[in-house]
Design a protein around this motif. Structure first.
Motif, PDB file in Angstrom:
ATOM      1  N   LYS A  13       0.850  -1.176   0.000  1.00  0.00           N
ATOM      2  CA  LYS A  13       0.000   0.000   0.000  1.00  0.00           C
ATOM      3  C   LYS A  13       0.892   1.234   0.000  1.00  0.00           C
ATOM      4  O   LYS A  13       1.822   1.350   0.790  1.00  0.00           O
ATOM      5  N   ARG A  14       0.621   2.132  -0.868  1.00  0.00           N
ATOM      6  CA  ARG A  14       1.395   3.359  -0.953  1.00  0.00           C
ATOM      7  C   ARG A  14       0.925   4.305   0.132  1.00  0.00           C
ATOM      8  O   ARG A  14      -0.257   4.388   0.435  1.00  0.00           O
ATOM      9  N   LEU A  15       1.889   4.989   0.746  1.00  0.00           N
ATOM     10  CA  LEU A  15       1.550   5.951   1.788  1.00  0.00           C
ATOM     11  C   LEU A  15       0.932   7.188   1.145  1.00  0.00           C
ATOM     12  O   LEU A  15       1.460   7.730   0.170  1.00  0.00           O
ATOM     13  N   GLY A  16      -0.129   7.627   1.752  1.00  0.00           N
ATOM     14  CA  GLY A  16      -0.768   8.840   1.268  1.00  0.00           C
ATOM     15  C   GLY A  16      -0.108  10.072   1.871  1.00  0.00           C
ATOM     16  O   GLY A  16       0.811   9.979   2.687  1.00  0.00           O
ATOM     17  N   LYS A  17      -0.577  11.228   1.491  1.00  0.00           N
ATOM     18  CA  LYS A  17      -0.008  12.480   1.993  1.00  0.00           C
ATOM     19  C   LYS A  17      -0.147  12.584   3.500  1.00  0.00           C
ATOM     20  O   LYS A  17       0.756  13.041   4.188  1.00  0.00           O
ATOM     21  N   LYS A  18      -1.267  12.137   4.049  1.00  0.00           N
ATOM     22  CA  LYS A  18      -1.484  12.217   5.488  1.00  0.00           C
ATOM     23  C   LYS A  18      -0.460  11.375   6.242  1.00  0.00           C
ATOM     24  O   LYS A  18       0.109  11.813   7.234  1.00  0.00           O
ATOM     25  N   GLU A  19      -0.248  10.156   5.798  1.00  0.00           N
ATOM     26  CA  GLU A  19       0.685   9.277   6.474  1.00  0.00           C
ATOM     27  C   GLU A  19       2.117   9.786   6.377  1.00  0.00           C
ATOM     28  O   GLU A  19       2.910   9.630   7.291  1.00  0.00           O
ATOM     29  N   VAL A  20       2.476  10.381   5.255  1.00  0.00           N
ATOM     30  CA  VAL A  20       3.827  10.902   5.061  1.00  0.00           C
ATOM     31  C   VAL A  20       4.063  12.116   5.956  1.00  0.00           C
ATOM     32  O   VAL A  20       5.144  12.286   6.508  1.00  0.00           O
ATOM     33  N   LEU A  21       3.068  12.942   6.153  1.00  0.00           N
ATOM     34  CA  LEU A  21       3.238  14.184   6.901  1.00  0.00           C
ATOM     35  C   LEU A  21       3.002  14.048   8.400  1.00  0.00           C
ATOM     36  O   LEU A  21       3.386  14.930   9.163  1.00  0.00           O
ATOM     37  N   ILE A  22       2.402  12.978   8.849  1.00  0.00           N
ATOM     38  CA  ILE A  22       2.029  12.872  10.261  1.00  0.00           C
ATOM     39  C   ILE A  22       3.244  12.885  11.190  1.00  0.00           C
ATOM     40  O   ILE A  22       3.233  13.560  12.213  1.00  0.00           O
ATOM     41  N   ILE A  23       4.314  12.163  10.859  1.00  0.00           N
ATOM     42  CA  ILE A  23       5.492  12.113  11.739  1.00  0.00           C
ATOM     43  C   ILE A  23       6.186  13.475  11.820  1.00  0.00           C
ATOM     44  O   ILE A  23       6.467  13.943  12.919  1.00  0.00           O
ATOM     45  N   PRO A  24       6.474  14.169  10.699  1.00  0.00           N
ATOM     46  CA  PRO A  24       7.072  15.500  10.823  1.00  0.00           C
ATOM     47  C   PRO A  24       6.175  16.488  11.577  1.00  0.00           C
ATOM     48  O   PRO A  24       6.680  17.337  12.322  1.00  0.00           O
ATOM     49  N   ILE A  25       4.865  16.365  11.424  1.00  0.00           N
ATOM     50  CA  ILE A  25       3.954  17.260  12.141  1.00  0.00           C
ATOM     51  C   ILE A  25       4.036  16.990  13.647  1.00  0.00           C
ATOM     52  O   ILE A  25       4.100  17.924  14.450  1.00  0.00           O
ATOM     53  N   ILE A  26       4.060  15.737  14.038  1.00  0.00           N
ATOM     54  CA  ILE A  26       4.176  15.391  15.461  1.00  0.00           C
ATOM     55  C   ILE A  26       5.506  15.880  16.027  1.00  0.00           C
ATOM     56  O   ILE A  26       5.558  16.459  17.115  1.00  0.00           O
ATOM     57  N   MET A  27       6.587  15.678  15.293  1.00  0.00           N
ATOM     58  CA  MET A  27       7.905  16.130  15.758  1.00  0.00           C
ATOM     59  C   MET A  27       7.955  17.653  15.873  1.00  0.00           C
ATOM     60  O   MET A  27       8.484  18.191  16.843  1.00  0.00           O
ATOM     61  N   GLY A  28       7.405  18.336  14.908  1.00  0.00           N
ATOM     62  CA  GLY A  28       7.371  19.794  14.956  1.00  0.00           C
ATOM     63  C   GLY A  28       6.534  20.295  16.127  1.00  0.00           C
ATOM     64  O   GLY A  28       6.914  21.239  16.818  1.00  0.00           O
ATOM     65  N   GLY A  29       5.401  19.642  16.361  1.00  0.00           N
ATOM     66  CA  GLY A  29       4.555  20.023  17.492  1.00  0.00           C
ATOM     67  C   GLY A  29       5.252  19.793  18.822  1.00  0.00           C
ATOM     68  O   GLY A  29       5.170  20.625  19.731  1.00  0.00           O
ATOM     69  N   ALA A  30       5.945  18.683  18.957  1.00  0.00           N
ATOM     70  CA  ALA A  30       6.676  18.397  20.198  1.00  0.00           C
ATOM     71  C   ALA A  30       7.787  19.414  20.422  1.00  0.00           C
ATOM     72  O   ALA A  30       8.012  19.873  21.544  1.00  0.00           O
ATOM     73  N   THR A  31       8.485  19.791  19.365  1.00  0.00           N
ATOM     74  CA  THR A  31       9.534  20.805  19.472  1.00  0.00           C
ATOM     75  C   THR A  31       8.949  22.144  19.895  1.00  0.00           C
ATOM     76  O   THR A  31       9.501  22.832  20.756  1.00  0.00           O
TER      77      THR A  31
END
Length: 188
Positions: A13-31
């Protein structure tokens, strides 16, 4: 014998835009949260910290601070940095262990304490300091009002001489066996 069915591999299954962006968004939010917390609740001022025990901390220095009052050498009293806080005894990271000119600096980690930090503790709660005069052979404590004196700060530099600086904050951070000087000259 029955024939076994061979499972066909499903295409990945190919990762969609949401799945690709979720980790950087979480890391940015934590920072962002970490930065906000550090700004809203900064660490305590090290000069205001009370040590739990004496001579047990990892970081220890023993610089000398010479105090001259109108050209006469005086000593630091025992008890610099040993003031009560919130009704309990408190030993500050910068303190004296005995009458003399050796200052004991100890802390839980290496830190850059300066002459300005020392003066903040030494003139605790006001504009006065206590010195010990030994010119008569007996230790006599004197309380000096800093407003009555012009202060000149200096430190023994690599040039093998005392280098004068304008203010206490201009003296380099303390290091082991460093020699710093405070010259107080009466304004009268």
């Amino acid at each position: 014998m029955p024939k076994r069915k061979i499972k066909e591999e499903k295409p990945k299954k190919r990762l969609g835009k949401k799945e690709v962006l979720i980790i950087p968004i979480i890391m940015g939010g934590a920072t962002l949260v970490a930065l906000l917390v550090s700004q809203l609740a900064p660490p305590p001022d090290p000069t205001g910290v009370c040590l739990k025990n004496h001579n047990v901390e990892i970081f220890q220095l023993h610089p000398r601070i010479e105090v001259l009052v109108d050209g006469q050498a005086v000593m630091l009293p025992d008890g610099v940095g040993k003031e009560p806080k919130d009704g309990r005894d408190c030993l500050r990271p910068i303190h004296t262990d005995e009458v003399g000119n050796v200052v004991h600096i100890e802390y839980i980690r290496p830190i850059r304490f300066t002459m300005a930090d020392f003066m903040k503790i030494y003139a605790h709660g006001g504009n006065t300091i206590t010195v010990v005069n030994n010119s008569t052979g007996a230790n006599v404590e004197q309380t000096l009002n800093l407003a009555d004196y012009d202060a000149q700060y200096s430190y023994f530099s690599e040039e093998n001489k005392f280098t004068k600086v304008a203010e206490a904050k201009d003296v380099p951070p303390f290091r082991e066996n460093m020699v710093a000087r405070v010259e107080l000259t009466s304004k009268q």
